[in-house]
Design a protein around this motif. Structure first.
Motif, PDB file in Angstrom:
ATOM      1  N   GLN A   1      11.638   5.753   0.778  1.00  0.00           N
ATOM      2  CA  GLN A   1      12.590   5.337   1.824  1.00  0.00           C
ATOM      3  C   GLN A   1      11.899   4.373   2.792  1.00  0.00           C
ATOM      4  OE1 GLN A   1      15.956   6.299   1.933  1.00  0.00           O
ATOM      5  NE2 GLN A   1      16.040   4.669   3.444  1.00  0.00           N
ATOM      6  N   LYS A   2      10.644   4.678   3.101  1.00  0.00           N
ATOM      7  CA  LYS A   2       9.874   3.825   4.011  1.00  0.00           C
ATOM      8  C   LYS A   2       9.661   2.447   3.380  1.00  0.00           C
ATOM      9  CE  LYS A   2       6.080   4.147   7.190  1.00  0.00           C
ATOM     10  NZ  LYS A   2       4.929   4.773   7.742  1.00  0.00           N
ATOM     11  N   GLU A   3       9.320   2.454   2.084  1.00  0.00           N
ATOM     12  CA  GLU A   3       9.144   1.182   1.358  1.00  0.00           C
ATOM     13  C   GLU A   3      10.414   0.362   1.403  1.00  0.00           C
ATOM     14  OE1 GLU A   3       7.329   0.564  -2.734  1.00  0.00           O
ATOM     15  OE2 GLU A   3       7.352   2.739  -2.585  1.00  0.00           O
ATOM     16  N   LYS A   4      11.541   1.021   1.079  1.00  0.00           N
ATOM     17  CA  LYS A   4      12.813   0.300   0.992  1.00  0.00           C
ATOM     18  C   LYS A   4      13.169  -0.315   2.348  1.00  0.00           C
ATOM     19  CE  LYS A   4      17.416   1.846   0.054  1.00  0.00           C
ATOM     20  NZ  LYS A   4      18.242   2.705  -0.804  1.00  0.00           N
ATOM     21  N   ASN A   5      12.969   0.466   3.418  1.00  0.00           N
ATOM     22  CA  ASN A   5      13.272  -0.050   4.757  1.00  0.00           C
ATOM     23  C   ASN A   5      12.427  -1.274   5.088  1.00  0.00           C
ATOM     24  OD1 ASN A   5      15.051   2.045   5.024  1.00  0.00           O
ATOM     25  ND2 ASN A   5      13.729   3.296   6.324  1.00  0.00           N
ATOM     26  N   MET A   6      11.152  -1.224   4.676  1.00  0.00           N
ATOM     27  CA  MET A   6      10.257  -2.357   4.968  1.00  0.00           C
ATOM     28  C   MET A   6      10.656  -3.594   4.184  1.00  0.00           C
ATOM     29  SD  MET A   6       6.296  -1.450   5.547  1.00  0.00           S
ATOM     30  CE  MET A   6       5.865  -0.199   6.718  1.00  0.00           C
ATOM     31  N   TYR A   7      10.986  -3.394   2.886  1.00  0.00           N
ATOM     32  CA  TYR A   7      11.411  -4.552   2.083  1.00  0.00           C
ATOM     33  C   TYR A   7      12.687  -5.156   2.653  1.00  0.00           C
ATOM     34  CZ  TYR A   7       7.869  -4.133  -1.552  1.00  0.00           C
ATOM     35  OH  TYR A   7       6.674  -4.140  -2.229  1.00  0.00           O
TER      36      TYR A   7
ATOM     37  N   LEU B   1       0.824  -1.211   0.000  1.00  0.00           N
ATOM     38  CA  LEU B   1       0.000   0.000   0.000  1.00  0.00           C
ATOM     39  C   LEU B   1       0.858   1.261   0.000  1.00  0.00           C
ATOM     40  CD1 LEU B   1      -2.631  -1.487   2.364  1.00  0.00           C
ATOM     41  CD2 LEU B   1      -3.216  -0.393   0.198  1.00  0.00           C
ATOM     42  N   ILE B   2       1.994   1.218   0.704  1.00  0.00           N
ATOM     43  CA  ILE B   2       2.900   2.378   0.674  1.00  0.00           C
ATOM     44  C   ILE B   2       3.398   2.562  -0.759  1.00  0.00           C
ATOM     45  CG2 ILE B   2       5.090   3.335   1.509  1.00  0.00           C
ATOM     46  CD1 ILE B   2       4.603   1.763   4.119  1.00  0.00           C
ATOM     47  N   GLY B   3       3.619   1.435  -1.446  1.00  0.00           N
ATOM     48  CA  GLY B   3       4.057   1.481  -2.844  1.00  0.00           C
ATOM     49  C   GLY B   3       3.040   2.192  -3.726  1.00  0.00           C
ATOM     50  N   LYS B   4       1.761   1.914  -3.476  1.00  0.00           N
ATOM     51  CA  LYS B   4       0.713   2.595  -4.258  1.00  0.00           C
ATOM     52  C   LYS B   4       0.772   4.098  -3.993  1.00  0.00           C
ATOM     53  CE  LYS B   4      -2.884  -1.019  -4.377  1.00  0.00           C
ATOM     54  NZ  LYS B   4      -4.318  -1.250  -4.130  1.00  0.00           N
ATOM     55  N   ALA B   5       0.955   4.456  -2.711  1.00  0.00           N
ATOM     56  CA  ALA B   5       1.031   5.882  -2.356  1.00  0.00           C
ATOM     57  C   ALA B   5       2.246   6.530  -3.022  1.00  0.00           C
ATOM     58  CB  ALA B   5       1.100   6.042  -0.835  1.00  0.00           C
ATOM     59  N   SER B   6       3.407   5.853  -2.991  1.00  0.00           N
ATOM     60  CA  SER B   6       4.623   6.424  -3.606  1.00  0.00           C
ATOM     61  C   SER B   6       4.378   6.760  -5.073  1.00  0.00           C
ATOM     62  CB  SER B   6       5.801   5.441  -3.540  1.00  0.00           C
ATOM     63  OG  SER B   6       6.093   5.069  -2.219  1.00  0.00           O
ATOM     64  N   ARG B   7       3.754   5.811  -5.786  1.00  0.00           N
ATOM     65  CA  ARG B   7       3.540   6.028  -7.225  1.00  0.00           C
ATOM     66  C   ARG B   7       2.615   7.218  -7.480  1.00  0.00           C
ATOM     67  NH1 ARG B   7       3.594   0.380  -7.074  1.00  0.00           N
ATOM     68  NH2 ARG B   7       1.339   0.125  -7.249  1.00  0.00           N
ATOM     69  N   LEU B   8       1.575   7.347  -6.635  1.00  0.00           N
ATOM     70  CA  LEU B   8       0.654   8.483  -6.832  1.00  0.00           C
ATOM     71  C   LEU B   8       1.330   9.811  -6.488  1.00  0.00           C
ATOM     72  CD1 LEU B   8      -2.851   7.224  -5.628  1.00  0.00           C
ATOM     73  CD2 LEU B   8      -1.767   7.009  -7.848  1.00  0.00           C
ATOM     74  N   LEU B   9       2.224   9.793  -5.506  1.00  0.00           N
ATOM     75  CA  LEU B   9       2.952  11.022  -5.153  1.00  0.00           C
ATOM     76  C   LEU B   9       3.862  11.440  -6.311  1.00  0.00           C
ATOM     77  CD1 LEU B   9       3.743  10.132  -1.430  1.00  0.00           C
ATOM     78  CD2 LEU B   9       2.268  12.013  -2.198  1.00  0.00           C
ATOM     79  N   VAL B  10       4.501  10.450  -6.945  1.00  0.00           N
ATOM     80  CA  VAL B  10       5.348  10.741  -8.112  1.00  0.00           C
ATOM     81  C   VAL B  10       4.489  11.314  -9.240  1.00  0.00           C
ATOM     82  CG1 VAL B  10       6.666   9.640  -9.981  1.00  0.00           C
ATOM     83  CG2 VAL B  10       7.198   9.102  -7.594  1.00  0.00           C
ATOM     84  N   ARG B  11       3.315  10.715  -9.437  1.00  0.00           N
ATOM     85  CA  ARG B  11       2.444  11.158 -10.518  1.00  0.00           C
ATOM     86  C   ARG B  11       2.042  12.618 -10.322  1.00  0.00           C
ATOM     87  NH1 ARG B  11      -2.265   7.048 -11.458  1.00  0.00           N
ATOM     88  NH2 ARG B  11      -0.492   5.642 -11.164  1.00  0.00           N
TER      89      ARG B  11
END
Length: 300
Positions: free
Chosen positions: A172-178, A150-160
């Protein structure tokens, strides 16, 4: 028939109202019975396609029976069918708060995720916020795999939306979680996304830092992701448009999620592509033919 359904719905509403009335002999409203009549009325209105009235009946059911979270979500769904999405989302959010309070966080997160999908075509900022809320619910439950998606979905929309500062934080949050769930190859991809976002922010130092910190991730050093990012940073720093373009149009970047692929294609080097002279002691820039040859064979 529809007319019969509507009559039936109104009968249920009348019964519900009766259950809520108090009198000399009946001191307390019978909320449970009223809620159940409103629920029946809502179903009857819905099958007669009276969506506005179905929504009202669901809300009355929810009011009579505040612990009934799903009635709020149902009201939201009626509003969705009526294309009144911002209102719909309000009720779904209200339901999700109640789901969490009543110990069913999964239902809450899934409702927020659905609301995010509803809002995407209308309001990217709101959709991103809903995905972040849903991620937060899963994160509290220590369900990191669901949260990170879900954070990934948010990241993509923020980029858009070109909200690159927020996107950088989200990535950064996504990467830390992965990293925490030991999905290292996905960390490499997130590093590429981070570099693209930071270079679009014009922040070379932050981009370089993201690559540096990834060296500690098992398997990153020497991977094609790593080599590509080292080349991209080198090309960007040298204002070498050709090298930057070669990395940015390579299959590795072209086949990323569309939002990141677009960042790669649109990345410009600083200084309008006037390549820096090779070294300070040089007597001016090299002639164009040599410049072409210099990178013709190598670096890929």
């Amino acid at each position: 028939t529809m007319a019969q359904k509507i009559t039936e719905a109104h009968e249920h509403v009348a019964k519900a109202e009766k259950y809520l009335k108090t009198s000399f002999m009946k001191w307390k409203p019978d909320y449970d019975s009223a809620a159940s009549e409103y629920a029946k009325a809502a179903v009857a209105f819905k099958s007669a396609r009276q969506l506005e009235q179905a929504k009202d009946a669901y809300l009355q059911e929810a009011e009579a029976h505040t612990s009934n979270r799903s009635a709020f979500e149902q009201a939201g769904m009626m509003l969705k069918d009526m294309q009144r999405l911002p209102e719909a989302v309000q009720y779904i959010e209200k339901a999700s708060v109640m789901y969490v309070e009543n110990g069913t966080p999964d239902t809450a997160a899934m409702a927020l995720d659905r609301a995010g999908k509803l809002m995407e075509p209308l309001d990217l900022a709101k959709a991103a916020h809903l995905y972040q809320q849903a991620a937060g619910v899963f994160e509290n439950e220590e369900r990191l795999r669901q949260a990170v998606e879900l954070i990934g979905k948010a990241s993509r929309l923020l980029v858009r939306q070109q909200k690159f500062d927020e996107a950088a934080e989200s990535l950064q949050k996504e990467k830390n979680m992965y990293k925490e769930i030991e999905n290292y190859p996905t960390c490499f991809k997130k590093t590429i996304a981070q570099v693209l976002v930071h270079l679009h922010r014009g922040d070379y130092v932050a981009a370089e830092k993201c690559v540096q910190e990834s060296y500690s991730i098992p398997g990153f050093s020497g991977s094609e992701d790593c080599v590509a990012m080292e080349q991209l940073l080198q090309g960007y720093d040298d204002q070498d448009e050709e090298l930057v373009s070669r990395v940015c149009t390579s299959p590795l970047l072209r086949y990323m999620d569309n939002d990141y692929a677009k960042l790669a294609i649109s990345l410009k080097v600083p200084g309008g592509g006037k390549k820096k002279p090779a070294a300070a002691g040089d007597s001016g820039a090299a002639p164009p033919e040599e410049e072409e040859d210099e990178y013709a064979g190598g670096l890929c």
